[in-house]
Design a protein around this motif. Structure first.
Motif, PDB file in Angstrom:
ATOM      1  N   VAL A   4      -5.462 -25.462  16.343  1.00 53.46           N
ATOM      2  CA  VAL A   4      -5.222 -24.215  15.617  1.00 53.46           C
ATOM      3  C   VAL A   4      -4.198 -24.480  14.522  1.00 53.46           C
ATOM      4  CG1 VAL A   4      -4.347 -21.853  15.756  1.00 53.46           C
ATOM      5  CG2 VAL A   4      -5.732 -22.786  17.625  1.00 53.46           C
ATOM      6  N   THR A   5      -4.541 -24.136  13.296  1.00 55.02           N
ATOM      7  CA  THR A   5      -3.555 -24.160  12.219  1.00 55.02           C
ATOM      8  C   THR A   5      -3.039 -22.734  12.021  1.00 55.02           C
ATOM      9  OG1 THR A   5      -5.022 -23.641  10.337  1.00 55.02           O
ATOM     10  CG2 THR A   5      -4.964 -25.939  11.105  1.00 55.02           C
ATOM     11  N   GLY A   6      -1.827 -22.605  11.529  1.00 51.28           N
ATOM     12  CA  GLY A   6      -1.263 -21.269  11.341  1.00 51.28           C
ATOM     13  C   GLY A   6      -0.952 -20.574  12.644  1.00 51.28           C
ATOM     14  N   GLY A   7      -0.604 -21.335  13.663  1.00 50.36           N
ATOM     15  CA  GLY A   7      -0.361 -20.770  14.981  1.00 50.36           C
ATOM     16  C   GLY A   7       0.859 -19.888  15.081  1.00 50.36           C
ATOM     17  N   THR A   8       1.746 -19.921  14.083  1.00 51.14           N
ATOM     18  CA  THR A   8       2.954 -19.090  14.133  1.00 51.14           C
ATOM     19  C   THR A   8       2.784 -17.792  13.352  1.00 51.14           C
ATOM     20  OG1 THR A   8       3.875 -20.283  12.241  1.00 51.14           O
ATOM     21  CG2 THR A   8       4.477 -21.070  14.440  1.00 51.14           C
ATOM     22  N   GLY A   9       1.558 -17.518  12.868  1.00 54.85           N
ATOM     23  CA  GLY A   9       1.280 -16.276  12.155  1.00 54.85           C
ATOM     24  C   GLY A   9       0.672 -15.218  13.057  1.00 54.85           C
ATOM     25  N   LEU A  10       0.327 -14.081  12.480  1.00 51.14           N
ATOM     26  CA  LEU A  10      -0.209 -12.957  13.248  1.00 51.14           C
ATOM     27  C   LEU A  10      -1.512 -13.332  13.949  1.00 51.14           C
ATOM     28  CD1 LEU A  10      -0.286  -9.966  14.106  1.00 51.14           C
ATOM     29  CD2 LEU A  10      -1.361  -9.456  11.895  1.00 51.14           C
ATOM     30  N   VAL A  11      -2.488 -13.808  13.192  1.00 47.53           N
ATOM     31  CA  VAL A  11      -3.770 -14.172  13.801  1.00 47.53           C
ATOM     32  C   VAL A  11      -3.613 -15.389  14.700  1.00 47.53           C
ATOM     33  CG1 VAL A  11      -6.127 -14.956  13.353  1.00 47.53           C
ATOM     34  CG2 VAL A  11      -5.127 -13.172  11.923  1.00 47.53           C
ATOM     35  N   GLY A  12      -2.922 -16.407  14.211  1.00 48.06           N
ATOM     36  CA  GLY A  12      -2.785 -17.649  14.968  1.00 48.06           C
ATOM     37  C   GLY A  12      -2.103 -17.467  16.303  1.00 48.06           C
ATOM     38  N   SER A  13      -1.026 -16.679  16.352  1.00 49.86           N
ATOM     39  CA  SER A  13      -0.302 -16.495  17.611  1.00 49.86           C
ATOM     40  C   SER A  13      -1.146 -15.718  18.617  1.00 49.86           C
ATOM     41  CB  SER A  13       1.024 -15.772  17.361  1.00 49.86           C
ATOM     42  OG  SER A  13       0.824 -14.507  16.757  1.00 49.86           O
ATOM     43  N   HIS A  14      -1.885 -14.720  18.143  1.00 54.10           N
ATOM     44  CA  HIS A  14      -2.762 -13.972  19.046  1.00 54.10           C
ATOM     45  C   HIS A  14      -3.951 -14.822  19.490  1.00 54.10           C
ATOM     46  CE1 HIS A  14      -0.453 -10.454  17.717  1.00 54.10           C
ATOM     47  NE2 HIS A  14      -0.925  -9.853  18.793  1.00 54.10           N
ATOM     48  N   LEU A  15      -4.443 -15.663  18.606  1.00 52.80           N
ATOM     49  CA  LEU A  15      -5.514 -16.589  18.982  1.00 52.80           C
ATOM     50  C   LEU A  15      -5.031 -17.549  20.064  1.00 52.80           C
ATOM     51  CD1 LEU A  15      -8.302 -17.940  18.600  1.00 52.80           C
ATOM     52  CD2 LEU A  15      -7.282 -19.244  16.709  1.00 52.80           C
ATOM     53  N   LEU A  16      -3.838 -18.088  19.894  1.00 51.53           N
ATOM     54  CA  LEU A  16      -3.278 -19.003  20.896  1.00 51.53           C
ATOM     55  C   LEU A  16      -3.125 -18.312  22.246  1.00 51.53           C
ATOM     56  CD1 LEU A  16      -0.551 -20.869  18.803  1.00 51.53           C
ATOM     57  CD2 LEU A  16      -2.671 -21.835  19.717  1.00 51.53           C
ATOM     58  N   HIS A  30       2.462 -26.883  13.557  1.00 54.99           N
ATOM     59  CA  HIS A  30       3.560 -26.073  13.039  1.00 54.99           C
ATOM     60  C   HIS A  30       4.361 -26.910  12.058  1.00 54.99           C
ATOM     61  CE1 HIS A  30       7.209 -27.757  15.077  1.00 54.99           C
ATOM     62  NE2 HIS A  30       6.274 -28.309  15.826  1.00 54.99           N
ATOM     63  N   ARG A  31       4.925 -26.233  11.084  1.00 55.95           N
ATOM     64  CA  ARG A  31       5.753 -26.921  10.109  1.00 55.95           C
ATOM     65  C   ARG A  31       7.173 -27.080  10.637  1.00 55.95           C
ATOM     66  NH1 ARG A  31       5.141 -23.270   4.944  1.00 55.95           N
ATOM     67  NH2 ARG A  31       5.290 -21.723   6.618  1.00 55.95           N
ATOM     68  N   LYS A  32       7.894 -28.011  10.041  1.00 54.93           N
ATOM     69  CA  LYS A  32       9.275 -28.220  10.422  1.00 54.93           C
ATOM     70  C   LYS A  32      10.062 -26.925  10.213  1.00 54.93           C
ATOM     71  CE  LYS A  32      13.181 -31.356   9.599  1.00 54.93           C
ATOM     72  NZ  LYS A  32      13.676 -32.496   8.781  1.00 54.93           N
ATOM     73  N   ASN A  33      10.895 -26.583  11.188  1.00 54.58           N
ATOM     74  CA  ASN A  33      11.745 -25.393  11.156  1.00 54.58           C
ATOM     75  C   ASN A  33      10.967 -24.080  11.309  1.00 54.58           C
ATOM     76  OD1 ASN A  33      14.046 -27.027  10.696  1.00 54.58           O
ATOM     77  ND2 ASN A  33      13.649 -27.021   8.483  1.00 54.58           N
ATOM     78  N   SER A  34       9.680 -24.145  11.677  1.00 48.40           N
ATOM     79  CA  SER A  34       8.933 -22.905  11.898  1.00 48.40           C
ATOM     80  C   SER A  34       9.413 -22.235  13.188  1.00 48.40           C
ATOM     81  CB  SER A  34       7.431 -23.177  11.964  1.00 48.40           C
ATOM     82  OG  SER A  34       7.129 -24.118  12.977  1.00 48.40           O
ATOM     83  N   ASN A  35       9.197 -20.949  13.283  1.00 52.40           N
ATOM     84  CA  ASN A  35       9.749 -20.146  14.372  1.00 52.40           C
ATOM     85  C   ASN A  35       8.765 -20.056  15.540  1.00 52.40           C
ATOM     86  OD1 ASN A  35      11.103 -18.361  15.985  1.00 52.40           O
ATOM     87  ND2 ASN A  35      11.155 -16.686  14.504  1.00 52.40           N
ATOM     88  N   LEU A  36       8.901 -20.947  16.515  1.00 52.69           N
ATOM     89  CA  LEU A  36       8.012 -20.931  17.677  1.00 52.69           C
ATOM     90  C   LEU A  36       8.383 -19.820  18.653  1.00 52.69           C
ATOM     91  CD1 LEU A  36       7.541 -24.740  18.461  1.00 52.69           C
ATOM     92  CD2 LEU A  36       6.197 -23.248  16.973  1.00 52.69           C
ATOM     93  N   THR A  37       9.619 -19.364  18.611  1.00 55.73           N
ATOM     94  CA  THR A  37      10.018 -18.298  19.531  1.00 55.73           C
ATOM     95  C   THR A  37       9.266 -17.004  19.222  1.00 55.73           C
ATOM     96  OG1 THR A  37      11.894 -17.675  18.105  1.00 55.73           O
ATOM     97  CG2 THR A  37      12.314 -19.273  19.854  1.00 55.73           C
ATOM     98  N   ILE A  57       0.359 -25.137  25.382  1.00 49.30           N
ATOM     99  CA  ILE A  57       0.072 -25.526  23.997  1.00 49.30           C
ATOM    100  C   ILE A  57       0.796 -26.821  23.654  1.00 49.30           C
ATOM    101  CG2 ILE A  57       0.210 -24.812  21.588  1.00 49.30           C
ATOM    102  CD1 ILE A  57       0.462 -21.901  22.682  1.00 49.30           C
ATOM    103  N   VAL A  58       0.066 -27.759  23.084  1.00 49.39           N
ATOM    104  CA  VAL A  58       0.662 -28.982  22.563  1.00 49.39           C
ATOM    105  C   VAL A  58       0.994 -28.735  21.098  1.00 49.39           C
ATOM    106  CG1 VAL A  58       0.320 -31.435  22.080  1.00 49.39           C
ATOM    107  CG2 VAL A  58      -0.677 -30.412  24.152  1.00 49.39           C
ATOM    108  N   TRP A  59       2.275 -28.623  20.806  1.00 51.92           N
ATOM    109  CA  TRP A  59       2.702 -28.351  19.433  1.00 51.92           C
ATOM    110  C   TRP A  59       2.862 -29.663  18.667  1.00 51.92           C
ATOM    111  CZ3 TRP A  59       2.614 -23.652  17.331  1.00 51.92           C
ATOM    112  CH2 TRP A  59       2.604 -22.552  18.185  1.00 51.92           C
ATOM    113  N   VAL A  60       2.282 -29.715  17.482  1.00 51.93           N
ATOM    114  CA  VAL A  60       2.326 -30.917  16.641  1.00 51.93           C
ATOM    115  C   VAL A  60       2.944 -30.546  15.303  1.00 51.93           C
ATOM    116  CG1 VAL A  60       1.005 -32.758  15.569  1.00 51.93           C
ATOM    117  CG2 VAL A  60       0.234 -31.771  17.750  1.00 51.93           C
ATOM    118  N   GLU A  61       4.028 -31.211  14.944  1.00 54.92           N
ATOM    119  CA  GLU A  61       4.648 -30.954  13.640  1.00 54.92           C
ATOM    120  C   GLU A  61       3.815 -31.629  12.556  1.00 54.92           C
ATOM    121  OE1 GLU A  61       8.661 -32.249  11.331  1.00 54.92           O
ATOM    122  OE2 GLU A  61       8.962 -31.378  13.338  1.00 54.92           O
ATOM    123  N   ALA A  62       3.279 -30.837  11.671  1.00 55.27           N
ATOM    124  CA  ALA A  62       2.424 -31.363  10.605  1.00 55.27           C
ATOM    125  C   ALA A  62       2.390 -30.358   9.465  1.00 55.27           C
ATOM    126  CB  ALA A  62       1.010 -31.645  11.115  1.00 55.27           C
TER     127      ALA A  62
END
Length: 335
Positions: A4-16, A30-37, A57-62
């Motif tokens: 999943v790309t964009g996992g920290t956004g509205l659609v992405g977080s609900h999809l996850l 997720h990008r560096k310094n993105s808000n996983l909380t 979820i396996v989070w990958v910084e990319a």
């Protein structure tokens, strides 16, 4: 393995949340310094077991524009949900939008082809659809015209072209074109701005209206398309086509605020967007209202989701249900 790309956004977080709840093996970029909380917070809206689901979820910084990190993220991936995008209607942001929405999508498509991904589901927008003719509803077949399109719509359309290019090179794809997405947790963009406006009890409402859809509907449609044999097609995802007055009135009721009664006139909007441009020119602040936005309000579009209803036998949840739930979460976080 699903990516999943964009996992920290509205659609992405609900999809996850949906994927983790279904015990799907998931990677999320997720990008560096993105808000996983914030993703955890979204999970917590729906279950007390949010920590357990988040750990699946396996989070990958990319970064979508960093080929090396993106290539590593695609290892062992068989399906991709591409939700990442930059949202802005500010004309000076065009280059940034082009970089993320178009070049980033091209890179995702190329990685799908290189890693022999089975299927890609791309989240686009109704901004890439053509205008309706007469009293007919807009469908997936309407031809898009760049004239009067805003910078966001132009880059999302170009991103779709990259996805279709991938389909011509052998990648199975599905594109979802959602309306304004209603969901909790992201109050500074998209429908979140409407919640903030309604909470202030403003007496004015903008003219016209557009297509709206609950975030859970968008996610469920994406998953159904990914699991189906449907390929190389696009689907409008719009649950309802209310006016902005309808939406703001509904939200005002939930917030116990006065209902908006005065419609902003177009002559007022013409003055406001020019003043907004002047303030941007003098201060460098981002644009809040553009000429293209005002023009889009002159011609209300009505969107048809008949295709997704017929082909997936899908029933949209009432928009009022999504508005009520998001309103409750908004109040909880803004007390």
């Amino acid at each position: 393995m699903v990516l999943v790309t964009g996992g920290t956004g509205l659609v992405g977080s609900h999809l996850l949340f949906h994927l983790a709840n279904n015990s799907t093996q998931i990677k999320a970029i997720h990008r560096k310094n993105s808000n996983l909380t914030r993703v955890k917070r979204v999970f917590s809206y729906y279950t007390s077991q949010y920590e357990t689901l988040f750990q699946k979820i396996v989070w990958v910084e990319a970064d979508l524009n960093d080929i090396t990190s993106l290539d590593a993220a695609f290892a062992d991936v068989t399906q991709v949900y591409h939700c990442a995008a930059k949202i802005s209607f500010n004309p000076p942001d065009f280059d940034k939008l082009q970089k993320v929405n178009v070049e980033g999508t091209a890179n995702v498509v190329n990685m799908c082809l290189a890693h022999k991904v089975k299927k890609l589901c791309y989240v686009s927008s109704i901004a890439t659809l053509g205008k309706r003719k007469g009293k007919t509803e807009v469908t997936e077949e309407y031809e898009w015209n760049e004239q009067d399109a805003n910078v966001y719509g132009r880059t999302k359309y170009s991103a779709e072209m990259e996805v279709w290019r991938g389909s011509q090179e052998g990648l199975e794809v599905a594109i979802v074109n959602p309306g304004i997405i209603v969901g909790p947790g992201f109050w500074k963009t998209g429908s979140g701005e409407l919640f903030k406006t309604a909470a202030k009890g403003r007496n004015y409402y903008p003219p016209s209206g557009t297509g709206f859809v609950a975030v859970h509907d968008v996610v469920r449609i994406m998953i159904l398309l990914m699991e189906s044999h449907i390929r190389n097609e696009r689907f409008i995802a719009v649950g309802d086509n209310p006016t902005f007055k309808d939406i703001l009135t509904q939200l005002a009721t939930y917030f116990n605020k006065p209902r908006p009664k005065k419609k902003v006139q177009f002559w007022q909007l013409e003055i406001i967007w020019r003043l907004d441009w002047l303030w941007h020119f003098l201060s460098g602040n981002k644009r809040n209202l553009t000429r293209n936005t005002v023009e889009s309000l002159r011609h209300r579009e009505i969107y048809s989701s008949k295709k997704v209803v017929d082909q997936l036998q899908y029933n949209f949840q009432p928009l009022e249900t999504a508005l009520l739930f998001a309103s409750k979460k908004f109040l909880e976080e803004h007390q």
